[in-house]
Design a protein around this motif. Structure first.
Motif, PDB file in Angstrom:
ATOM      1  N   LEU A   1      -7.566  -5.830  12.455  1.00  0.00           N
ATOM      2  CA  LEU A   1      -6.753  -4.633  12.668  1.00  0.00           C
ATOM      3  C   LEU A   1      -6.952  -3.716  11.472  1.00  0.00           C
ATOM      4  O   LEU A   1      -6.490  -4.010  10.365  1.00  0.00           O
ATOM      5  CB  LEU A   1      -5.272  -4.998  12.821  1.00  0.00           C
ATOM      6  N   GLN A   2      -7.675  -2.630  11.689  1.00  0.00           N
ATOM      7  CA  GLN A   2      -7.854  -1.620  10.660  1.00  0.00           C
ATOM      8  C   GLN A   2      -6.695  -0.641  10.765  1.00  0.00           C
ATOM      9  O   GLN A   2      -6.501  -0.015  11.820  1.00  0.00           O
ATOM     10  CB  GLN A   2      -9.183  -0.888  10.850  1.00  0.00           C
ATOM     11  N   MET A   3      -5.933  -0.526   9.702  1.00  0.00           N
ATOM     12  CA  MET A   3      -4.744   0.323   9.690  1.00  0.00           C
ATOM     13  C   MET A   3      -4.951   1.460   8.699  1.00  0.00           C
ATOM     14  O   MET A   3      -5.097   1.215   7.497  1.00  0.00           O
ATOM     15  CB  MET A   3      -3.507  -0.504   9.315  1.00  0.00           C
ATOM     16  N   ASN A   4      -4.986   2.655   9.216  1.00  0.00           N
ATOM     17  CA  ASN A   4      -5.158   3.856   8.387  1.00  0.00           C
ATOM     18  C   ASN A   4      -3.918   4.731   8.464  1.00  0.00           C
ATOM     19  O   ASN A   4      -3.086   4.577   9.358  1.00  0.00           O
ATOM     20  CB  ASN A   4      -6.378   4.647   8.865  1.00  0.00           C
ATOM     21  N   SER A   5      -3.824   5.650   7.525  1.00  0.00           N
ATOM     22  CA  SER A   5      -2.689   6.591   7.494  1.00  0.00           C
ATOM     23  C   SER A   5      -1.360   5.852   7.628  1.00  0.00           C
ATOM     24  O   SER A   5      -0.492   6.224   8.425  1.00  0.00           O
ATOM     25  CB  SER A   5      -2.830   7.620   8.623  1.00  0.00           C
TER      26      SER A   5
ATOM     27  N   VAL B   1       0.847  -1.184   0.000  1.00  0.00           N
ATOM     28  CA  VAL B   1       0.000   0.000   0.000  1.00  0.00           C
ATOM     29  C   VAL B   1       0.887   1.240   0.000  1.00  0.00           C
ATOM     30  O   VAL B   1       2.010   1.207   0.525  1.00  0.00           O
ATOM     31  CB  VAL B   1      -0.945  -0.002   1.222  1.00  0.00           C
ATOM     32  N   GLN B   2       0.391   2.311  -0.579  1.00  0.00           N
ATOM     33  CA  GLN B   2       1.149   3.559  -0.594  1.00  0.00           C
ATOM     34  C   GLN B   2       1.045   4.271   0.751  1.00  0.00           C
ATOM     35  O   GLN B   2       0.067   4.072   1.493  1.00  0.00           O
ATOM     36  CB  GLN B   2       0.624   4.469  -1.701  1.00  0.00           C
ATOM     37  N   PRO B   3       2.012   5.103   1.093  1.00  0.00           N
ATOM     38  CA  PRO B   3       1.916   5.889   2.320  1.00  0.00           C
ATOM     39  C   PRO B   3       0.606   6.677   2.357  1.00  0.00           C
ATOM     40  O   PRO B   3       0.184   7.243   1.350  1.00  0.00           O
ATOM     41  CB  PRO B   3       3.123   6.820   2.231  1.00  0.00           C
ATOM     42  N   GLY B   4      -0.007   6.675   3.527  1.00  0.00           N
ATOM     43  CA  GLY B   4      -1.298   7.321   3.693  1.00  0.00           C
ATOM     44  C   GLY B   4      -2.480   6.418   3.412  1.00  0.00           C
ATOM     45  O   GLY B   4      -3.628   6.785   3.699  1.00  0.00           O
ATOM     46  N   GLY B   5      -2.215   5.244   2.884  1.00  0.00           N
ATOM     47  CA  GLY B   5      -3.283   4.313   2.559  1.00  0.00           C
ATOM     48  C   GLY B   5      -3.737   3.496   3.753  1.00  0.00           C
ATOM     49  O   GLY B   5      -3.286   3.699   4.888  1.00  0.00           O
ATOM     50  N   SER B   6      -4.652   2.559   3.476  1.00  0.00           N
ATOM     51  CA  SER B   6      -5.247   1.740   4.527  1.00  0.00           C
ATOM     52  C   SER B   6      -5.208   0.264   4.156  1.00  0.00           C
ATOM     53  O   SER B   6      -5.238  -0.091   2.975  1.00  0.00           O
ATOM     54  CB  SER B   6      -6.702   2.157   4.761  1.00  0.00           C
ATOM     55  N   LEU B   7      -5.166  -0.561   5.172  1.00  0.00           N
ATOM     56  CA  LEU B   7      -5.299  -2.007   5.038  1.00  0.00           C
ATOM     57  C   LEU B   7      -6.067  -2.525   6.241  1.00  0.00           C
ATOM     58  O   LEU B   7      -6.020  -1.927   7.324  1.00  0.00           O
ATOM     59  CB  LEU B   7      -3.929  -2.703   4.984  1.00  0.00           C
TER      60      LEU B   7
END
Length: 120
Positions: free
Chosen positions: A80-84, A12-18
Protein backbone atom coordinates in the motif's frame (compact mmCIF):
# COMPACT_ATOMS: atom_id res chain seq x y z
CA UNK A 1 -0.30 -22.52 9.22
CA UNK A 2 -0.43 -19.17 7.46
CA UNK A 3 1.00 -15.88 8.67
CA UNK A 4 0.64 -12.35 7.34
CA UNK A 5 3.61 -10.18 8.26
CA UNK A 6 3.32 -6.43 7.82
CA UNK A 7 5.97 -3.75 7.77
CA UNK A 8 6.43 -0.12 6.82
CA UNK A 9 4.41 1.82 9.37
CA UNK A 10 5.75 4.79 11.26
CA UNK A 11 5.50 8.49 11.95
CA UNK A 12 5.25 10.87 9.04
CA UNK A 13 4.40 14.54 8.64
CA UNK A 14 1.22 15.64 6.85
CA UNK A 15 1.74 15.51 3.11
CA UNK A 16 4.35 12.79 3.43
CA UNK A 17 4.40 9.23 2.14
CA UNK A 18 4.71 5.72 3.51
CA UNK A 19 4.70 2.30 1.91
CA UNK A 20 3.22 -0.64 3.75
CA UNK A 21 4.15 -4.20 2.88
CA UNK A 22 2.45 -7.47 3.73
CA UNK A 23 3.73 -10.93 2.89
CA UNK A 24 1.85 -14.17 3.38
CA UNK A 25 3.79 -17.29 4.29
CA UNK A 26 2.95 -20.88 5.07
CA UNK A 27 1.14 -23.68 3.28
CA UNK A 28 -0.56 -21.57 0.65
CA UNK A 29 -2.39 -23.08 -2.29
CA UNK A 30 -3.90 -19.86 -3.58
CA UNK A 31 -4.94 -16.38 -2.49
CA UNK A 32 -8.19 -14.92 -3.72
CA UNK A 33 -8.26 -11.55 -1.99
CA UNK A 34 -5.72 -9.26 -0.39
CA UNK A 35 -6.58 -6.00 1.28
CA UNK A 36 -5.66 -3.33 3.78
CA UNK A 37 -7.96 -2.23 6.58
CA UNK A 38 -7.38 0.38 9.25
CA UNK A 39 -8.70 1.17 12.68
CA UNK A 40 -8.37 4.56 14.33
CA UNK A 41 -8.80 4.99 18.09
CA UNK A 42 -12.45 4.84 19.04
CA UNK A 43 -13.56 3.90 15.54
CA UNK A 44 -14.55 0.71 13.78
CA UNK A 45 -12.15 -1.09 11.47
CA UNK A 46 -12.69 0.05 7.90
CA UNK A 47 -11.63 -1.13 4.48
CA UNK A 48 -8.95 0.99 2.83
CA UNK A 49 -8.18 -0.90 -0.37
CA UNK A 50 -8.95 -4.37 -1.66
CA UNK A 51 -7.84 -6.42 -4.64
CA UNK A 52 -9.51 -9.64 -5.68
CA UNK A 53 -7.67 -12.07 -7.92
CA UNK A 54 -8.60 -11.33 -11.52
CA UNK A 55 -10.51 -8.17 -10.63
CA UNK A 56 -9.79 -4.50 -10.20
CA UNK A 57 -8.81 -2.73 -7.03
CA UNK A 58 -11.37 -0.87 -4.93
CA UNK A 59 -10.51 2.03 -2.63
CA UNK A 60 -12.30 3.83 0.15
CA UNK A 61 -13.46 7.24 -1.02
CA UNK A 62 -11.28 8.88 1.62
CA UNK A 63 -8.06 7.52 0.07
CA UNK A 64 -8.84 7.58 -3.65
CA UNK A 65 -6.15 9.37 -5.60
CA UNK A 66 -3.71 9.22 -2.69
CA UNK A 67 -3.25 5.51 -1.95
CA UNK A 68 -2.24 2.79 -4.40
CA UNK A 69 -2.59 -0.92 -3.75
CA UNK A 70 -0.41 -3.37 -5.63
CA UNK A 71 0.01 -7.11 -5.46
CA UNK A 72 2.89 -9.45 -6.23
CA UNK A 73 1.42 -12.91 -6.73
CA UNK A 74 4.84 -14.54 -7.01
CA UNK A 75 5.73 -13.31 -3.53
CA UNK A 76 2.23 -13.66 -2.03
CA UNK A 77 2.57 -10.01 -1.10
CA UNK A 78 0.52 -6.85 -1.18
CA UNK A 79 1.69 -3.28 -0.85
CA UNK A 80 0.00 0.00 0.00
CA UNK A 81 1.68 3.16 -1.24
CA UNK A 82 0.28 6.07 0.75
CA UNK A 83 0.91 9.58 -0.52
CA UNK A 84 -0.32 12.99 0.60
CA UNK A 85 -0.97 11.61 4.05
CA UNK A 86 -3.34 13.45 6.35
CA UNK A 87 -3.71 13.39 10.14
CA UNK A 88 -7.01 11.56 9.69
CA UNK A 89 -5.09 8.68 8.10
CA UNK A 90 -3.61 7.94 11.52
CA UNK A 91 -4.60 4.40 12.48
CA UNK A 92 -3.40 0.86 12.91
CA UNK A 93 -3.30 -0.68 9.44
CA UNK A 94 -4.08 -4.37 9.06
CA UNK A 95 -3.33 -6.66 6.18
CA UNK A 96 -6.12 -9.08 5.28
CA UNK A 97 -6.18 -12.04 2.94
CA UNK A 98 -8.45 -14.89 1.97
CA UNK A 99 -6.20 -17.88 1.52
CA UNK A 100 -6.65 -21.50 0.59
CA UNK A 101 -4.39 -24.00 2.32
CA UNK A 102 -6.27 -26.82 0.61
CA UNK A 103 -7.88 -26.74 -2.80
CA UNK A 104 -11.28 -25.09 -2.50
CA UNK A 105 -11.01 -24.34 1.22
CA UNK A 106 -10.54 -20.62 1.89
CA UNK A 107 -9.98 -18.98 5.27
CA UNK A 108 -9.71 -15.34 6.37
CA UNK A 109 -6.37 -14.21 7.80
CA UNK A 110 -5.29 -10.96 9.47
CA UNK A 111 -1.89 -9.48 10.09
CA UNK A 112 -0.84 -8.17 13.48
CA UNK A 113 -1.24 -4.53 12.46
CA UNK A 114 1.22 -1.71 11.91
CA UNK A 115 0.84 1.79 13.32
CA UNK A 116 0.72 4.76 10.97
CA UNK A 117 0.83 8.17 12.62
CA UNK A 118 0.51 11.37 10.61
CA UNK A 119 1.47 14.36 12.69
CA UNK A 120 3.61 17.47 12.59
Amino acid sequence: QVQLVESGGGLVQPGGSLRLSCAASGSIVSISTMAWYRQAPGKQRESVAIIISGSSTNYADSVKGRFTLSRDNAKNAVYLQMNSLKPEDTAVYYCYAIIATRVGHFTNYWGQGTQVTVSS
